[in-house]
Design a protein around this motif. Structure first.
Motif, PDB file in Angstrom:
ATOM      1  N   PRO A  34       0.852  -1.192   0.000  1.00  0.00           N
ATOM      2  CA  PRO A  34       0.000   0.000   0.000  1.00  0.00           C
ATOM      3  C   PRO A  34       0.887   1.241   0.000  1.00  0.00           C
ATOM      4  N   PHE A  35       0.346   2.326  -0.540  1.00  0.00           N
ATOM      5  CA  PHE A  35       1.166   3.536  -0.579  1.00  0.00           C
ATOM      6  C   PHE A  35       0.474   4.676   0.152  1.00  0.00           C
ATOM      7  N   PRO A  36       1.212   5.727   0.430  1.00  0.00           N
ATOM      8  CA  PRO A  36       0.627   6.864   1.129  1.00  0.00           C
ATOM      9  C   PRO A  36      -0.444   7.529   0.263  1.00  0.00           C
ATOM     10  N   GLN A  37      -1.539   7.885   0.866  1.00  0.00           N
ATOM     11  CA  GLN A  37      -2.626   8.511   0.119  1.00  0.00           C
ATOM     12  C   GLN A  37      -3.142   9.721   0.891  1.00  0.00           C
ATOM     13  N   LEU A  38      -3.217  10.835   0.178  1.00  0.00           N
ATOM     14  CA  LEU A  38      -3.768  12.055   0.761  1.00  0.00           C
ATOM     15  C   LEU A  38      -5.196  12.209   0.279  1.00  0.00           C
ATOM     16  N   ILE A  39      -6.126  12.422   1.174  1.00  0.00           N
ATOM     17  CA  ILE A  39      -7.487  12.742   0.723  1.00  0.00           C
ATOM     18  C   ILE A  39      -7.927  14.035   1.382  1.00  0.00           C
ATOM     19  N   THR A  40      -8.837  14.735   0.691  1.00  0.00           N
ATOM     20  CA  THR A  40      -9.298  16.016   1.225  1.00  0.00           C
ATOM     21  C   THR A  40     -10.825  16.063   1.333  1.00  0.00           C
ATOM     22  N   ARG A  41     -11.492  15.006   0.819  1.00  0.00           N
ATOM     23  CA  ARG A  41     -12.952  15.001   0.877  1.00  0.00           C
ATOM     24  C   ARG A  41     -13.437  13.698   1.514  1.00  0.00           C
ATOM     25  N   ALA A  42     -14.527  13.799   2.280  1.00  0.00           N
ATOM     26  CA  ALA A  42     -15.036  12.641   3.013  1.00  0.00           C
ATOM     27  C   ALA A  42     -15.356  11.477   2.075  1.00  0.00           C
ATOM     28  N   GLU A  43     -15.853  11.806   0.862  1.00  0.00           N
ATOM     29  CA  GLU A  43     -16.224  10.712  -0.043  1.00  0.00           C
ATOM     30  C   GLU A  43     -15.010   9.891  -0.480  1.00  0.00           C
ATOM     31  N   GLU A  44     -13.829  10.477  -0.384  1.00  0.00           N
ATOM     32  CA  GLU A  44     -12.634   9.738  -0.812  1.00  0.00           C
ATOM     33  C   GLU A  44     -12.172   8.724   0.233  1.00  0.00           C
ATOM     34  N   ALA A  45     -12.809   8.740   1.387  1.00  0.00           N
ATOM     35  CA  ALA A  45     -12.378   7.857   2.474  1.00  0.00           C
ATOM     36  C   ALA A  45     -12.411   6.385   2.067  1.00  0.00           C
ATOM     37  N   GLU A  46     -13.277   6.054   1.110  1.00  0.00           N
ATOM     38  CA  GLU A  46     -13.386   4.664   0.652  1.00  0.00           C
ATOM     39  C   GLU A  46     -12.067   4.114   0.118  1.00  0.00           C
ATOM     40  N   ARG A  47     -11.224   5.019  -0.354  1.00  0.00           N
ATOM     41  CA  ARG A  47      -9.947   4.584  -0.948  1.00  0.00           C
ATOM     42  C   ARG A  47      -8.973   4.023   0.090  1.00  0.00           C
ATOM     43  N   LEU A  48      -9.183   4.419   1.341  1.00  0.00           N
ATOM     44  CA  LEU A  48      -8.154   4.114   2.339  1.00  0.00           C
ATOM     45  C   LEU A  48      -8.167   2.646   2.761  1.00  0.00           C
ATOM     46  N   VAL A  49      -7.021   2.160   3.141  1.00  0.00           N
ATOM     47  CA  VAL A  49      -6.917   0.846   3.773  1.00  0.00           C
ATOM     48  C   VAL A  49      -5.990   0.972   4.977  1.00  0.00           C
ATOM     49  N   LEU A  50      -6.117   0.028   5.854  1.00  0.00           N
ATOM     50  CA  LEU A  50      -5.157  -0.061   6.945  1.00  0.00           C
ATOM     51  C   LEU A  50      -5.034  -1.549   7.257  1.00  0.00           C
ATOM     52  N   ASP A  51      -3.964  -2.150   6.736  1.00  0.00           N
ATOM     53  CA  ASP A  51      -3.805  -3.583   6.925  1.00  0.00           C
ATOM     54  C   ASP A  51      -2.384  -3.898   7.396  1.00  0.00           C
ATOM     55  N   HIS A  52      -2.034  -5.163   7.341  1.00  0.00           N
ATOM     56  CA  HIS A  52      -0.736  -5.565   7.886  1.00  0.00           C
ATOM     57  C   HIS A  52       0.436  -5.261   6.969  1.00  0.00           C
ATOM     58  N   PHE A  53       0.170  -4.581   5.857  1.00  0.00           N
ATOM     59  CA  PHE A  53       1.277  -4.229   4.967  1.00  0.00           C
ATOM     60  C   PHE A  53       1.531  -2.726   4.931  1.00  0.00           C
ATOM     61  N   CYS A  54       0.858  -1.972   5.819  1.00  0.00           N
ATOM     62  CA  CYS A  54       0.993  -0.510   5.784  1.00  0.00           C
ATOM     63  C   CYS A  54       2.273  -0.040   6.472  1.00  0.00           C
ATOM     64  N   ALA A  55       3.416  -0.424   5.908  1.00  0.00           N
ATOM     65  CA  ALA A  55       4.692  -0.061   6.517  1.00  0.00           C
ATOM     66  C   ALA A  55       5.058   1.416   6.359  1.00  0.00           C
ATOM     67  N   PRO A  56       4.736   2.072   5.228  1.00  0.00           N
ATOM     68  CA  PRO A  56       5.260   3.432   5.058  1.00  0.00           C
ATOM     69  C   PRO A  56       4.925   4.376   6.215  1.00  0.00           C
ATOM     70  N   ASN A  57       5.921   5.103   6.639  1.00  0.00           N
ATOM     71  CA  ASN A  57       5.796   6.089   7.707  1.00  0.00           C
ATOM     72  C   ASN A  57       5.326   7.407   7.095  1.00  0.00           C
ATOM     73  N   LEU A  58       4.196   7.889   7.537  1.00  0.00           N
ATOM     74  CA  LEU A  58       3.610   9.076   6.905  1.00  0.00           C
ATOM     75  C   LEU A  58       4.036  10.391   7.561  1.00  0.00           C
ATOM     76  N   ALA A  59       4.785  10.311   8.660  1.00  0.00           N
ATOM     77  CA  ALA A  59       5.070  11.519   9.445  1.00  0.00           C
ATOM     78  C   ALA A  59       5.767  12.607   8.628  1.00  0.00           C
ATOM     79  N   LYS A  60       6.711  12.200   7.788  1.00  0.00           N
ATOM     80  CA  LYS A  60       7.517  13.198   7.078  1.00  0.00           C
ATOM     81  C   LYS A  60       6.676  14.073   6.151  1.00  0.00           C
TER      82      LYS A  60
END
Lengths: 315, 344, 144
Positions: A34-60
């Motif tokens: 999975p890759f980092p994804q930026l969303i700005t609208r509530a309807e885009e929330a469907e795109r998101l995932v959070l699973d056991h492969f979400c290694a990328p650190n988004l802090a930066k």
């Protein structure tokens, strides 16, 4: 794993106007990266995932919104949250402009290990101390230790301690046997010439893509000495001395500041063992300056302070 | 060059390729895939047993052999200027169809028009290309999207087709035939060789089934200011992984390394993904943000190059798909463009 | 001149207030020491970024010396305490990368310690001569 929870959080926060953007993860072509994804609208929330492969650190990514209006929500695991702590300690990000959606992290899987155990793996779910991998090749149950990222095997901080909300109950840290120390010790046991040969070989593969620097939450300077034309600290020529210079300086610039998130090593396309450099410095910082858990950012960093009774080796 | 068609050239079957590899390695000119930490790489090989023909695509493309990451153009000291000797001969064994297809694209950049690159052309000229038909596409491979295939071997001097546990070897040029003359193996009828070649040409690639290029260049004509760029660029790390591992990216910078009265001018790879790439002496940067840089890279590959040369500047090797740590690869962008056109 | 006979090259970063004055004293006292050192004056040993050290090595130095006021005597009160912390790490890290630790020294040399400066250079030069050039290839490439 927590995909529904993260979508709900994103929808709620964006709808309520609490945040103007939400940083999460979305599935790639390969569901195991999975890759980092930026969303700005509530309807885009469907795109998101959070699973056991979400290694990328988004802090930066928070640095990208430094000068933009509004609060940014960001999904952070325990290790990622240390990255945010780093940015906060360095005064690069203001806490009140970030909404932390914390994930009490059960550990992330190494996609290469998973693919080796079950070719064509698509999904994973945790069951106790095991993971069940599923994919085109069927289903396989494996021990956590076989498939977790190296960094997760020794994770001391799975749950962010500074989250505005948590997606689930806090997870206890794994006991830390610090296996990395063994890797450092093995190098220390070599002769100087052997170490030189080892690093020359490792650094010779470096293509100077700068991904290690760019992903690092501790490498957050507004301008970097490696990009400076005048003075030119680092030649673009990829010969031995320049490679040594680059890796020496990169590691030392984050000495005492590295949060041990392993992102540099994960993103390296040439698999250079960068954490063996960072761990050496981390160990020395802890030992010389009598600190514990030096990877946790603190008000004043270890090299920004001194004690009159620091070890005297220089006469 | 004589004008024999490929079909008429010599082809042999090799049950065991090791003796050939040993001979090539002993000649000191062999460059072939070897195993390295975390993957494979093309390296000069002295010992045949290091060659790994069971490799999957190398982390770095073999473009470095023709267009090195750092190349001294000349050096000077008080006594005068010295230009390095042109590269010696080499045999590149194991180049895959995708990387092979990248070479004609680089040839256009470095070998056509009024300014030709002597170093690049010399290395091209002096390299015998022994391709290997691709028997192990990865999940990230999509050469077929570009009209190529695991059996696309145009431009190779000789081709190794993995077949029946050994290799069917077919010469495609005089140079290939000359090299083959030293090889053992039993001759194969042209029809049989062609059947094997055709089988590889008809193979699909995993991601190729999904990535469709129709209309992409045309759609991009009107998309310079599309909000899509902002969205997809948000996750870019501004690192050079995609450009440096890409077999077709070819941007470079010149740098003068001087000390006292001596120095050298070196040409080094550069990446349009670095903010400094377009930074000018006065500090102005015409591509100031990630959006502008990401857009440039993909417009170049999928539109500008097509407009200039009528070909995409991508061969579907899948390296950016494999290596980009944040999934901002060209397959993703092609699908994003297709998504925009579908919605319009 | 062959690599083996070559006089070692030392780059010395000397703090303005103590060590540079110490070197000056060695000179004005007519103390003789090898000509192997090239001095770069810095406001404080705390100014020495570790990358200066590696840069010196990269450009052909065989050894690097950093010298400053004795701890407690810093002109800026505390600068050299930071230096000491930093170089405790650097020293170990150089060694970890396979760069011989003996090529790097940090010394506390006060303005009155002319003889100590001369002795430091003598010692270091002798040791570097025994060690030989850091990187024969680099030395050839950068030979003047």
């Amino acid at each position: 794993m927590r995909s529904e929870a993260v979508r709900a959080a994103a929808r709620r926060l964006l709808e309520e106007g609490k945040v103007v953007r939400f940083l999460g993860h979305a599935p790639g072509f390969d569901p195991t990266s999975p890759f980092p994804q930026l969303i700005t609208r509530a309807e885009e929330a469907e795109r998101l995932v959070l699973d056991h492969f979400c290694a990328p650190n988004l802090a930066k990514y928070l640095l990208d919104y430094e000068t933009q209006e509004g609060v940014t929500a960001v999904v952070l695991k325990g290790c990622d949250a240390l990255g945010l702590a780093r940015l906060l300690a360095d005064h690069r990000v203001a806490r009140d402009r970030v909404w932390v959606v914390g994930l009490p992290c059960p550990g992330m899987l190494d996609r290469d290990k998973a693919a080796a155990l079950l070719p064509g793996v698509q999904e994973a779910r945790a069951e106790g101390d095991e993971f069940v991998l599923t994919g085109a090749g069927g289903e396989r149950r494996v021990a956590a230790g076989q498939v977790l990222l190296d960094r997760c095997l020794v994770c001391a901080v799975p749950t962010p301690d500074d989250a505005d909300e948590l997606l689930g109950e806090p997870v206890p840290g794994r006991p830390v046997p610090r296996e990395e120390d063994a890797a450092v010790a093995a190098l220390e046991a070599m002769t100087s010439a052997e170490r030189k040969a080892y690093w020359t070989e490792q650094f010779s593969r470096c293509i100077r893509c700068m991904a290690c620097r760019n992903v690092c939450p501790a490498c957050n300077c507004r301008s970097c000495c490696f990009d400076s034309e005048e003075p030119r600290w680092l030649s673009r020529v990829t010969d031995g001395p320049a490679q040594e210079m680059f890796h020496f300086v990169r590691a030392l610039h984050v000495a005492g500041r590295c949060v041990d998130c392993h992102e540099c090593e994960r993103v390296c396309p040439m698999d250079i063992p960068l954490m063996k450099l960072n761990h050496k410095l981390l160990q020395d910082v802890e030992e010389l300056f009598e600190l514990e858990r030096a990877f946790v950012p603190r008000e004043v960093e270890p090299l920004g302070i001194y004690r009159p009774d620091d070890p005297e080796e220089f006469a | 060059m004589n004008a024999l068609a490929v079909e008429e050239r010599k082809a042999v079957r090799l049950a065991d390729i090791r003796p050939v590899l040993e001979r090539l390695a002993a000649g000191g000119k062999l460059v072939a895939p070897v195993a390295e930490a975390g993957g494979f790489a093309f390296r000069r090989v002295g010992q045949a047993e290091k060659v790994r023909l069971d490799f999957y695509n190398t982390a770095e493309s073999p473009k470095d052999l023709f267009f090195p990451q750092s190349e001294v153009l000349f050096s000077y000291d008080a006594a005068g200027i010295a230009v390095p000797e042109p590269a010696g001969e080499q045999v590149l064994l194991g180049i895959r169809p995708c990387d092979l297809a990248a070479l004609p694209l680089l040839d256009r950049v470095f070998g056509e028009g009024p300014f030709r690159d002597p170093g690049y052309l010399a290395r091209r000229e002096r390299t015998v290309l022994v391709a290997v038909a691709c028997d192990r596409p990865r999940a990230s491979c999509f050469c077929t999207s570009f009209g190529l295939s695991p059996g696309h071997v145009a431009g190779a001097d000789m081709v190794l087709y993995p077949d029946e546990g050994g290799y069917l070897v077919r010469a495609q040029t005089e140079a290939g035939e000359a090299l083959m003359a030293e090889w053992p193996g039993e001759a194969v009828a042209p029809g049989e060789a062609e059947a094997v070649a055709a089988r590889y040409r008809s193979m699909e690639t995993p991601l190729g089934r999904r990535i469709r290029l129709e209309g992409v260049a045309e759609a991009l004509d009107g998309m310079f200011d599309h909000p899509m760029w902002e969205q997809i660029a948000a996750r870019c790390l501004s690192c050079g992984i995609c450009t440096y591992t890409c077999p077709t990216c070819h941007c470079f910078q010149l740098t003068d390394e001087a000390k006292g009265e001596a120095g050298k001018r070196v040409r080094c790879w550069d990446s349009c993904m670095f903010p400094e790439f377009t930074r000018m002496a006065g500090g102005h940067n015409p591509r100031p943000d990630k959006k502008a840089r990401v857009r440039q890279r993909f417009m170049h590959k999928l539109n500008y190059f097509v407009r200039r040369w009528e070909e995409y500047l991508c061969v579907g090797c899948g390296r950016c798909v494999e290596s980009c740590p944040v999934g901002l690869d060209i397959a993703y962008v092609i699908e994003a463009v297709q998504g925009v056109t579908a919605r319009a | 001149m062959s690599v083996a006979e070559r006089e070692p090259k030392i780059v010395g970063f000397l703090c303005n207030w103590c060590s540079y004055a110490g070197a000056d004293l060695a000179g004005t006292s007519r103390t003789s020491y090898p000509t192997s050192v090239r001095v770069i004056r810095v406001p404080c040993s705390g100014r020495v970024n570790p990358q200066f050290v590696l840069r010196a090595f990269q450009l052909g130095a065989d050894g690097v010396l950093v010298a400053g006021c004795h701890p407690g005597d810093c002109h800026y009160s505390t600068g050299n305490y930071f230096t000491r912390r930093r170089f405790l790490l650097v020293k170990r890290f150089l060694d970890y990368l396979g760069i011989d630790q003996r090529r790097f020294r940090l010394r506390w040399i006060s303005a009155s310690e002319g003889p100590k400066f001369a002795e430091t250079i003598r010692e270091m030069t002798e040791e570097l001569r025994q060690l030989g050039p850091r990187d024969a290839a680099a030395v050839e490439a950068h030979a003047e």
